[in-house]
Design an enzyme around this catalytic site. Sequence first.
Site, PDB file in Angstrom:
ATOM      1  N   ALA A   1       2.992   2.036   3.016  1.00 49.77           N
ATOM      2  CA  ALA A   1       4.276   1.283   2.879  1.00 49.77           C
ATOM      3  C   ALA A   1       5.434   1.709   2.073  1.00 49.77           C
ATOM      4  CB  ALA A   1       4.015  -0.315   2.342  1.00 49.77           C
TER       5      ALA A   1
ATOM      6  N   ARG B   1      12.368  -3.839   6.727  1.00 49.64           N
ATOM      7  CA  ARG B   1      13.209  -3.600   5.483  1.00 49.64           C
ATOM      8  C   ARG B   1      14.772  -3.458   5.947  1.00 49.64           C
ATOM      9  NH1 ARG B   1      11.658  -2.039   0.514  1.00 49.64           N
ATOM     10  NH2 ARG B   1      13.242  -0.371   0.328  1.00 49.64           N
TER      11      ARG B   1
ATOM     12  N   CYS C   1       0.881  -0.992  -0.078  1.00 45.13           N
ATOM     13  CA  CYS C   1      -0.165  -0.027  -0.085  1.00 45.13           C
ATOM     14  C   CYS C   1       1.006   1.352   0.117  1.00 45.13           C
ATOM     15  CB  CYS C   1      -0.995   0.095   1.208  1.00 45.13           C
ATOM     16  SG  CYS C   1      -0.033   0.149   2.787  1.00 45.13           S
TER      17      CYS C   1
ATOM     18  N   HIS D   1       5.508   6.569  -2.462  1.00 43.03           N
ATOM     19  CA  HIS D   1       6.723   7.049  -2.993  1.00 43.03           C
ATOM     20  C   HIS D   1       6.431   8.484  -3.354  1.00 43.03           C
ATOM     21  CE1 HIS D   1       7.904   2.728  -4.442  1.00 43.03           C
ATOM     22  NE2 HIS D   1       7.788   2.941  -3.090  1.00 43.03           N
TER      23      HIS D   1
END
Lengths: 537, 460
Positions: free
Chosen positions: A61, A92, A58, A191
Amino acid sequence: MIHTEIDTQRWKEEVLKKYPKKLAKKREKSIVVNDSDVIHPIQANVRTAPGIITQRGCTYAGCKGVILGPTRDIINLVHGPIGCSFYAWLTRRNQTLPPTPESENFMNYCFSTDMQDSNIVFGGELKLKQAVREVFEIFKPKSIGIFSTCPVGLIGDDVHAVAREMKAELGINIFGFSCEGYKGVSQSAGHHIANNGLMKHVIGLGNTIPEGKYKVNMLGDYNIGGDGFELERIFEKCGLTLVSSFSGNSTMEKFEAAHHADLNVVVCHRSINYVAEMMEKKFGLPWFKVNFTGAEATAKSFRKIAEYFGDQELIDRVEAVIAEEMALVNAELEKVYDQTKGKVAMLFVGGSRAHHFQELFTELGMSTLSAGYEFGHRDDYEGRSVIPTIKVDADSRNIEELDIEQDETRYNPRKTEEEKAALAEKGIEFNSYDGMMKDMLKGALIIDDLSHYEMEKLIELYHPDVFCAGIKEKFCVQKMGIPLKQLHSYDYGGPYSGFEGAINFYKDIAMIVNTTIWKKIKAPWEREVTIEAEYAA
Amino acid sequence: MLLRHTNDTIIEREALTINPAKTCQPVGAMYAALGIHGCLPHSHGSQGCCSYHRSALTRHYKEPVMAATSSFTEGTSVFGGQANLLQAVETIFTVYNPDIIAVHTTCLSETIGDDVNQILQKARDDNYVPEGKFLIHCNTPSYVGSHVTGYANMVTAMVKYFSGKSVTKKNQVNIIAGWCEPSDMREIKNITSIMGIKTILFPDTSDVLDAPLTGHHEFYPKGGVTVPDLVSTGDSRYTIGLGPFCSEDAAVLLENKCKVPFDILNLPIGLEATDKFVMALSKAARVHVPDEITEQRGRLVDMIADMHQYFYGKRVAIFGDPDTVIPLTEFLLSLDMKPVYIVSGTPGNKFGTAMSALLSEKVPEAKFKNGERADMFLLHQWIKQEPVDLIIGNSYGKYIARDENIPLIRVGFPILDRVGHSHFPITGYVGGMNLVVKMLNAILDKEDRECREEKVELTM
């Protein structure tokens, strides 16, 4: 042309037959048989059909986890129920190296407002404000980022207003992100939102001009498994100053000073080209695409950087570094090449890696017969030249496009148009990315947002020697007897960037093709009948 | 230092959670649904939830974890999730062909008020569900309870949708498994098998999340409780719920629905909890406890007696889920260890009541807390104030363990950095021995590594 015995078009038709009609029609456009001479349009960055088992995540994230996650001296406070912050907690592998034992590093912590039902009913802003005050009192950070999760947008909590109010109250930099999970169609929207936030609230705040002759920002390396450390090593060895990395091994202070660099190099086009574009408009920093995955690609990219600055001393130094490093790389490659040559790989990951990692497989003499992105856009497949023709749908329209103007005092075009044209003559194309398709073999299957079903069918068709994807795919594929190399986490190996990274990758792929256990899946009694004859006698 | 900003000065918090000892409901519902044979869990929300939950479960089990999502967009959030869920049901039955789709909600679909019950009814009415296939659901708002609550809600949904009462009682006992590993569920079945009792264990993730490598991906592995078995739970003689937080709601519903009496026990972790489980089984099925069980118990008692000196008085910090942490605390007390700090992010008064009962006399100095802000940051601060000899919890404990140089044994969810938990149980007497060995190894490995050279012992 590859694998002539495989009829990819027929495979595509067979696969699509399984889907309900409407869905088949939709998926049809996301599966393209590659023709490197004529780039065919592919459908990408569109909604995943409900019920499809997808690789995608999503917006939250992409925003919190990917872009802002690797910065060590900001407190990333997640406003929402506990899960969103919990799942993005250390999952991550962006490594970080604080310079001293006392330096700030909040990356091992998880911060959440842990919204309860009463916060959903009566609003969560008061709790958020209180959480900001508490996190400040306990940790005294210089910056706090606030990340919105799904319910926050739905109940109308204004994280930006809270951020402004708290910024005034506490006197530190505080800003919010409207990165609710339902926005966009994948991580990619997150992003973009993160890029916008960095541009609005961080980049350009630093007034101290960093030392250094050749100042570069690296955009789109996240220091997974130490990729960024290896790249920092090469930058330093070449005499290049890395002003800021977005965002592997990063600090807010370095972000703030990024506009003092003279060049932006873009590693992961998908996740961060927005910052490059915006910085060029605002500050006059040119950008070009690089690729640090693969030894040859790394060498080529550093040559490009040296050429950009055009200083012979730098050009010579970069050549010397390349010569020294390539000797080591080639020595390793020689050891493994006969083992890896001719093997088949497939890559379904990310928005850049499914392209970049093909370089490494090519160096190993392997071919990539199928690839695709999890959250790429058409330009990542077909090249940036398609951008003007991409139809903006409802899911992209709701992601803010910042209206960036030239900074009145600080805009400084680092190269004139004539200089840029001269560099273009030498093969340095600014603002350009040709995408994955051009580099792939004719006949290769390119599939966007691969579904689980399509993945199983692909494996049945090709029996690849290595399949590259992520954790959700890892063990399904391995149950089929095919090794899966994770290209998000690198299976806890790496780094794979730069020269040392290439060496690491060669070794790891050799390890994969030399794994004994895949040949031992069947028990001896499953392979041959042992008992019948004895009983018969 | 990994957690370099943590110090021993505790500042009262009212809104901020740091390093949680819980996650949200849907992952529990997803895990429980995987314990039904032929079931595909479905997350009704945005893609990220499903992706995160599948990733967490996959990293914990190192196994395929299949689940689908309604892939909400902003439009869905405005207009409601019905169209997405209906399309998902159609796609899933067409492409992935499960016997059951088990839908759970998310904070997103809950906040916009989707009526999943009604949507699923529409799916049935409009012939989206092939003959002999099922849709079930539970509500799992992420802003209520924890992952444990989500597990309990999906287990309760199994009873709600399937348990039925026919004319004849069956000579069988229901066991509702609280959240534990496939290895633990397998061990529970071992015990009932040794005792010769026909049981229906639900959910049952053994042979689902510990599947063999065959060269073929079994989308629906052979394990999991079957629909006919779930239906027949209403005819069972008795129900034993293991772990009140995970099993009580389902057991109560089963009694209300089908008049099956029940008993709620702790998960059989450690000597006493396993004793109670075996006694309850014996009573419920009216069978004597066979010698084999008594011998298993004897071996655990023998090991504890022989190794007691290494455990006596050792201070332990525990974090995790109440159904695990409560019997674990009880077990440590039977080893004469001192569980001094215990946190669980899962809310519920039963936790405090159980801990007070266990600790008030034996370890009056113990600190325990559950619910909001009962997090690992607080636990770490307690440890900073006065250290412990051992930490027990999930993989996130390694950051405290390394900073403080305290051995950690991994128990709970998620365990991301080691394997074994899904294969070697901590339940039953056998599991008790596994726990004893794990703790002993952790304590003695540290001693062997760090004691002065002249103090190294070859023998224990």
